[in-house]
Design an enzyme around this catalytic site. Structure first.
Site, PDB file in Angstrom:
ATOM      1  N   LYS A 141      79.102  79.416  47.101  1.00 49.48           N
ATOM      2  CA  LYS A 141      78.399  79.662  48.366  1.00 49.48           C
ATOM      3  C   LYS A 141      79.231  79.185  49.551  1.00 49.48           C
ATOM      4  O   LYS A 141      79.462  79.926  50.495  1.00 49.48           O
ATOM      5  CB  LYS A 141      77.029  78.954  48.367  1.00 49.48           C
ATOM      6  N   ARG A 180      65.749  76.686  48.713  1.00 49.46           N
ATOM      7  CA  ARG A 180      66.006  76.306  47.337  1.00 49.46           C
ATOM      8  C   ARG A 180      64.734  76.160  46.525  1.00 49.46           C
ATOM      9  O   ARG A 180      64.803  75.832  45.351  1.00 49.46           O
ATOM     10  CB  ARG A 180      66.682  74.948  47.362  1.00 49.46           C
ATOM     11  N   ARG A 207      86.702  70.555  41.795  1.00 47.71           N
ATOM     12  CA  ARG A 207      86.559  70.816  43.232  1.00 47.71           C
ATOM     13  C   ARG A 207      87.036  69.655  44.095  1.00 47.71           C
ATOM     14  O   ARG A 207      86.780  68.496  43.802  1.00 47.71           O
ATOM     15  CB  ARG A 207      85.090  71.094  43.569  1.00 47.71           C
ATOM     16  N   ARG A 216      83.226  65.144  45.496  1.00 46.23           N
ATOM     17  CA  ARG A 216      81.859  64.750  45.802  1.00 46.23           C
ATOM     18  C   ARG A 216      81.298  63.846  44.705  1.00 46.23           C
ATOM     19  O   ARG A 216      81.530  64.070  43.533  1.00 46.23           O
ATOM     20  CB  ARG A 216      80.984  66.002  45.960  1.00 46.23           C
ATOM     21  N   ARG A 246      71.947  68.977  38.238  1.00 44.98           N
ATOM     22  CA  ARG A 246      71.798  69.913  39.366  1.00 44.98           C
ATOM     23  C   ARG A 246      71.596  71.338  38.859  1.00 44.98           C
ATOM     24  O   ARG A 246      70.834  72.105  39.438  1.00 44.98           O
ATOM     25  CB  ARG A 246      73.042  69.833  40.278  1.00 44.98           C
TER      26      ARG A 246
END
Ligand code: AP5
Ligand code: MG
Ligand code: ZN
Length: 218
Positions: free
Chosen positions: A13, A88, A127, A160, A171
């Protein structure tokens, strides 16, 4: 254009919102980035949401809706926006529809980036994000030119806190339970644009651009 980017954690996203925002002249609004910035600055909002984010849970709807609605009301969002990570839950989706309807407007489309759970784990594990401009990198799929430095602004790259394997699992579970029902919600509203997110970054971007051209014509 007023768009929503829908997809699981790691679907891409944030990666896709950046070029879309430039092409469409619409502001990129990421609820996760707004929360992380509040945590970084140590504001009251930041203190309220930190524990939810750290354990991979959703921030309560009331807090989230208030924050995003405020951001959407800012002058720069009147030209259009790309919502990344919001809504969400069904409650958030209904709140957004109602708020837009009050202004006589509605969403132009919901771009759903579809990626399998195994691939999501691979993406989030590698990431890296720029502390300064939030640009997104991946150590294998989209590495920076200089390790640890942002190509765009030279800022420091970091991983993160919630990208640890255990939290990622949580998640993805939360996504399946709370957010995946939005796919049917927007399909019924005839807003859903489904994109195969399991191609490389440029192909996904091209598919989104092509789909949005068709969407504009209708
Ligand atoms: P948020 O920041 O929104 O995180 P998320 O939804 O979990 O999504 P991510 O940012 O992890 O993934 P992404 O889809 O943006 O992927 P990216 O482009 O980075 O939310 C964080 C937390 O805040 C939540 O857990 C919750 O606590 C709270 N929160 C936020 N919004 C909320 C809401 N509305 N309600 C309640 N709570 C809320 O890409 C991932 C990686 O893959 C990158 O390394 C990238 O380089 C790579 N990549 C991307 N595309 C490709 C591709 N096509 N091929 C190969 N690699 C790719
Ligand atoms: Mg993101
Ligand atoms: Zn940067």
């Amino acid at each position: 254009m007023r768009l929503v980017l829908l997809g699981a954690p790691g679907a891409g996203k944030g990666t896709q919102a950046e070029p879309m925002s430039r092409e469409l002249g619409a502001v990129h609004i990421s609820s996760g980035d707004l929360f992380r910035e509040a945590v970084r600055q140590g504001t009251e909002l930041g203190r309220q949401v930190k524990s939810y984010i750290d354990r991979g849970a959703l921030v309560p709807d009331e807090i989230t809706v208030r924050m995003v609605m405020e951001r959407i009301s800012a002058p720069d969002a009147s030209k259009g926006f790309i919502l990344d990570g919001f809504p969400r839950t069904l409650e958030q989706a209904r709140a957004l529809d109602a708020a837009l309807a009050q202004h006589g407007i509605s969403l132009d489309g919901v771009v759903y980036i579809n990626v399998s759970p195994e691939e999501l784990q691979r993406r989030l594990g590698g990431r890296w994000i720029c502390r300064r401009c939030q640009a997104v990198y991946h150590e294998v799929y989209s590495p920076p030119k200089i390790s640890g430095r942002c190509d765009r602004c030279g800022g420091e790259l970091y991983q993160r806190e919630d990208d640890k394997a255990q939290t990622v699992k949580k998640r993805i579970d939360v996504y399946s339970r709370e957010t995946a029902p939005l796919i049917a919600y927007y399909r019924e509203a005839d807003k859903l644009i489904e994109i195969d997110g399991e191609q490389d970054i440029d192909r996904v971007r091209r598919d989104i651009t092509a789909a949005l051209k068709n969407c504009k014509r209708t």
